[in-house]
Design a protein around this motif. Structure first.
Motif, short mmCIF file in Angstrom:
data_model
loop_
_atom_site.label_atom_id
_atom_site.label_comp_id
_atom_site.label_asym_id
_atom_site.label_seq_id
_atom_site.Cartn_x
_atom_site.Cartn_y
_atom_site.Cartn_z
N ILE A 89 0.84 -1.20 0.00
CA ILE A 89 0.00 0.00 0.00
C ILE A 89 0.87 1.24 0.00
O ILE A 89 0.58 2.24 -0.68
CB ILE A 89 -0.95 -0.03 1.21
CG1 ILE A 89 -1.95 -1.18 1.07
CG2 ILE A 89 -1.68 1.30 1.35
CD1 ILE A 89 -2.84 -1.36 2.28
N CYS A 90 1.97 1.21 0.77
CA CYS A 90 2.87 2.37 0.82
C CYS A 90 3.47 2.64 -0.56
O CYS A 90 3.50 3.78 -1.03
CB CYS A 90 3.97 2.11 1.85
SG CYS A 90 5.14 3.49 2.00
N ASN A 91 3.98 1.58 -1.22
CA ASN A 91 4.56 1.77 -2.55
C ASN A 91 3.50 2.20 -3.57
O ASN A 91 3.77 3.02 -4.46
CB ASN A 91 5.22 0.47 -3.01
CG ASN A 91 6.58 0.25 -2.39
OD1 ASN A 91 7.60 0.69 -2.90
ND2 ASN A 91 6.60 -0.43 -1.24
N ASN A 92 2.30 1.65 -3.46
CA ASN A 92 1.22 2.00 -4.39
C ASN A 92 0.87 3.48 -4.28
O ASN A 92 0.69 4.17 -5.30
CB ASN A 92 0.01 1.13 -4.11
CG ASN A 92 -1.14 1.42 -5.07
OD1 ASN A 92 -1.14 0.98 -6.21
ND2 ASN A 92 -2.13 2.17 -4.60
N ASP A 93 0.79 4.00 -3.04
CA ASP A 93 0.45 5.41 -2.85
C ASP A 93 1.56 6.33 -3.35
O ASP A 93 1.30 7.40 -3.91
CB ASP A 93 0.15 5.67 -1.37
CG ASP A 93 -1.11 4.95 -0.90
OD1 ASP A 93 -1.92 4.56 -1.78
OD2 ASP A 93 -1.27 4.76 0.31
#
Length: 697
Positions: A89-93
């Motif tokens: 989720i962190c990388n996606n955001d």
């Protein structure tokens, strides 16, 4: 829990890779502290379909360089739970923030609520990559129309390469390892090179020609390197680029005008004290050049002579007239040469008659004519050195008028007065205007310059003759033959031919027939006088192309073979209907022809269906009267002649011709034509009424 495959396809444990400092960069979940959500990883933001191709390429390179391409391509899927879910989720955001920072505000507002980075990437591709057609057209138009102009080679090549790379993004790509795509790739490379070379300025025409002559063509990088070297050598002054003629003309005009406005100091000669020259170029010190004319005298003309002695004498004679101190500057040898020349000139002027000498001096070729007693003095000589037409026979003038104060200047310096000026008609097409009458002349002269100025004609000088052509209408109006080095006008020359064609008689009828688009003999006959052709040759010429070009259908080669025995083959066909029924109400007739004997039977029919009764009766007639059996029956595809059961019962082969090919049933078709022609002839000769059409036909 193991992560999905990374961008290079290998499987690894993300947590284990993250714990190692050396392997941290290989972990796609690793985020460097300098790469925050506010980072802009590309310089040009996405504005729409215009720059989507270049933007997507740059964006993919930037994301792939940070080892996160798997998130936008779908190789790294979203984990179900655990620590990896938070890292994903962190990388996606962060990736979504990078894209939002790299697009325009309008586009960012439309994709900010999309969940995953892959969905955002797919959304942009589906939205802006649909209009490939107009983009490809615009790129190809820019690629073809791009020219160097005022750009340098490097700038021009950079612009062209940018357009070419954008076009490559739209081309179909396939990872081929067999070498089958190499010819296609080589063709694209040659197209790239040709566009680059053709867009160069004309100053690089020589280099471009040398490159195009290379076999095979060098690569585009090699071509660019050669042109860069050429440009650098020109900038350094090693090579001089070709000068544009227009620019050279303008530059020379500006230089002349500048020199005129500039006041130049005149040098003073240290030998004679006259301004305008120096002692090294002083005529008084070194001698006067041949043909020198003093500025203050217009009447002194030195006779041209190739010998050194005469040149010195002429120049000194001219100098004597303009300088009183001339004789004091001569030595004894020059003085004796001058006196000898003056004595010879004085004796020639007093003893030689003007009638012959003056006429001869107009052209050196006339000397040769004087040695031939059979040469008439009434001939007209075409002279390029005469400025006006001259005639010595007053009876040749069609009209004239008296003139005063007009003289003819001869090359030896003598002047002869002109009494009359008028017009002379040489032949029906050639008339000389403003001809000078000089009775002292021995020959008639035609001035080339005066003839070209006053009339719309041209002269074609050849080794044996000179052709005078009228440009307003392509006709020959005069011809002069070369005699002893002079072109003497032939008054009896045929002037009724086309000018181009003193050689036109050698052109055959077939050649003119082909040049004029296979013209018919009737039209060629109307042009026979113009083309110098005989009617006999026109009507006896043959052309094998005309029948092929003017026929309405292709010829049909008949393969019919005559049967060896009677009734082996019978041809049948129905003709009709008549426009007006016969007296007995018949509108059709059936024709039966035996292939061997060509014997013919004709049966009148009221309806086509009557043939169902006529054909069986005909078979019975043949069997009874001739004891023969009809083996084959040939007809067209008429449905009323398809007696399948009857022919099967009789054992007869029914042959059909092909559809719309009546030539295959040509025997009975020609018989029809013969019968109708005979019937019409009888009908017209006896003036039968239409009700007796049965008898006439």
């Amino acid at each position: 829990m193991e992560n999905q495959s990374s961008t290079n396809g290998s499987r690894f444990d993300p947590l284990t890779a993250a714990n190692s400092q050396n392997d941290a960069q290989l972990n796609p979940y690793f985020i460097h502290h300098s790469l925050g959500p506010t980072a802009a990883i590309v310089t040009q933001p996405l504005t729409g379909a215009i720059n989507y191709t270049s933007w997507s390429r740059a964006m993919l390179m930037a994301i792939s360089g940070r080892n996160k391409a798997g998130f936008i391509t779908g190789k790294i899927q979203k984990p179900s739970d655990g620590v990896l879910l938070d890292a994903w989720i962190c990388n996606n955001d962060i990736l979504a923030s990078w894209i939002l920072n790299s697009v325009s505000k309008e586009i960012a507002a439309s994709i900010i609520y999309i969940g995953s980075i892959k969905e955002i990437w797919d959304e942009l591709r589906q939205r802006f990559k649909q209009s490939n057609g107009p983009s490809i057209y615009q790129l190809r138009k820019e690629f073809v129309t791009l020219r160097q102009g005022n750009l340098t080679i490097e700038t021009y090549y950079t612009k062209l390469k940018t357009i070419w790379q954008n076009l490559n993004e739209y081309r179909f790509t396939n990872d081929c390892t067999c070498g089958g795509l190499k010819p296609f790739i080589d063709h694209l490379e040659s197209e790239y090179i040709m566009a680059f070379l053709m867009g160069l300025n004309d100053s690089y025409a020589a280099v471009r020609a040398q490159i195009l002559l290379m076999q095979p063509l060098p690569s585009i990088n090699t071509v660019f390197s050669l042109l860069i070297q050429e440009e650098q050598q020109r900038s350094a002054g090693i090579l001089t680029p070709p000068i544009d003629p227009v620019a050279l003309n303008i530059a020379s005009s500006m230089a002349i005008s500048t020199d005129r406005n500039r006041k130049k100091e005149r040098p003073t000669c240290s030998y004679c004290g006259i301004k305008g020259h120096i002692a090294d170029k002083c005529y008084k010190k070194h001698g006067y050049p041949p043909g020198y004319k003093p500025r203050n005298s217009n009447s002194i003309t030195t006779a041209p002579d190739t010998s050194k002695t005469n040149n010195v004498a002429n120049t000194n004679s001219a100098a004597a007239n303009r300088s009183p101190d001339f004789f004091s500057s001569l030595n004894s040898e020059q003085y004796s040469q001058l006196m000898t020349l003056l004595n010879n000139h004085l004796q020639a002027a007093t003893t030689a008659p003007i009638t012959t000498a003056t006429a001869i001096t107009h052209t050196s070729g006339i000397f040769a004519l004087t040695s031939h007693n059979n040469q008439s003095h009434d001939e007209w000589i075409i002279d390029s050195g005469a400025s006006r037409h001259i005639c010595h026979d007053k009876s040749l003038f069609k009209n004239w008028s008296h003139t005063n104060n007009m003289f003819v200047m001869l090359p030896n310096g003598h002047r002869i007065s002109v009494d009359l000026i008028g017009d002379i008609q040489i032949n029906g097409s050639l008339t000389l205007k403003d001809v000078l009458f000089v009775s002292q002349f021995a020959y008639n002269l035609i001035s080339v310059s005066c003839l070209l100025i006053t009339k719309n004609i041209s002269l074609d000088f050849q080794s044996t003759c000179c052709i005078i052509q009228d440009l307003s209408r392509p006709m020959m109006i005069g011809k002069a033959s070369c005699q002893n080095g002079l072109y003497v006008l032939n008054k009896e020359a045929n002037t009724n031919c086309i000018a181009a064609g003193v050689k036109i008689n050698a052109i055959s009828v077939d050649t003119w027939h082909q040049r004029l688009g296979h013209l018919s003999p009737k039209c060629l006959s109307s042009l026979s006088s113009t083309l110098c052709l005989s009617n006999h040759s026109i009507h006896h010429s043959s052309c094998h192309v005309c029948p092929l070009a003017k026929q309405k259908r292709l010829s049909f080669h008949s393969n019919n073979n005559v049967a060896s025995s009677p009734f082996d083959l019978v041809h049948a066909d129905i003709w009709g209907p008549f426009k007006i029924p016969s007296y007995g109400g018949y509108k059709y007739f059936l024709t039966l022809v035996d292939d061997c004997l060509r014997f013919t039977w004709v049966y009148m029919l009221r309806q086509k269906s009557d043939v169902l009764h006529i054909v069986p009766k005909f078979f019975q007639l043949i069997e009874t009267q001739f004891s023969k059996v009809i083996k084959s029956f040939r007809s067209d595809n008429a449905p009323e002649l398809k007696l399948t059961e009857f022919f099967a019962q009789k054992g007869t082969v029914h042959q059909f011709s092909c559809v719309e090919q009546p030539q295959q049933n040509s025997v009975v078709e020609r018989k029809h034509q013969h019968l109708l022609n005979v019937a019409r002839a009888l009908f017209f000769s006896q003036e039968f009424q239409s009700v007796f059409g049965q008898i006439a036909s």
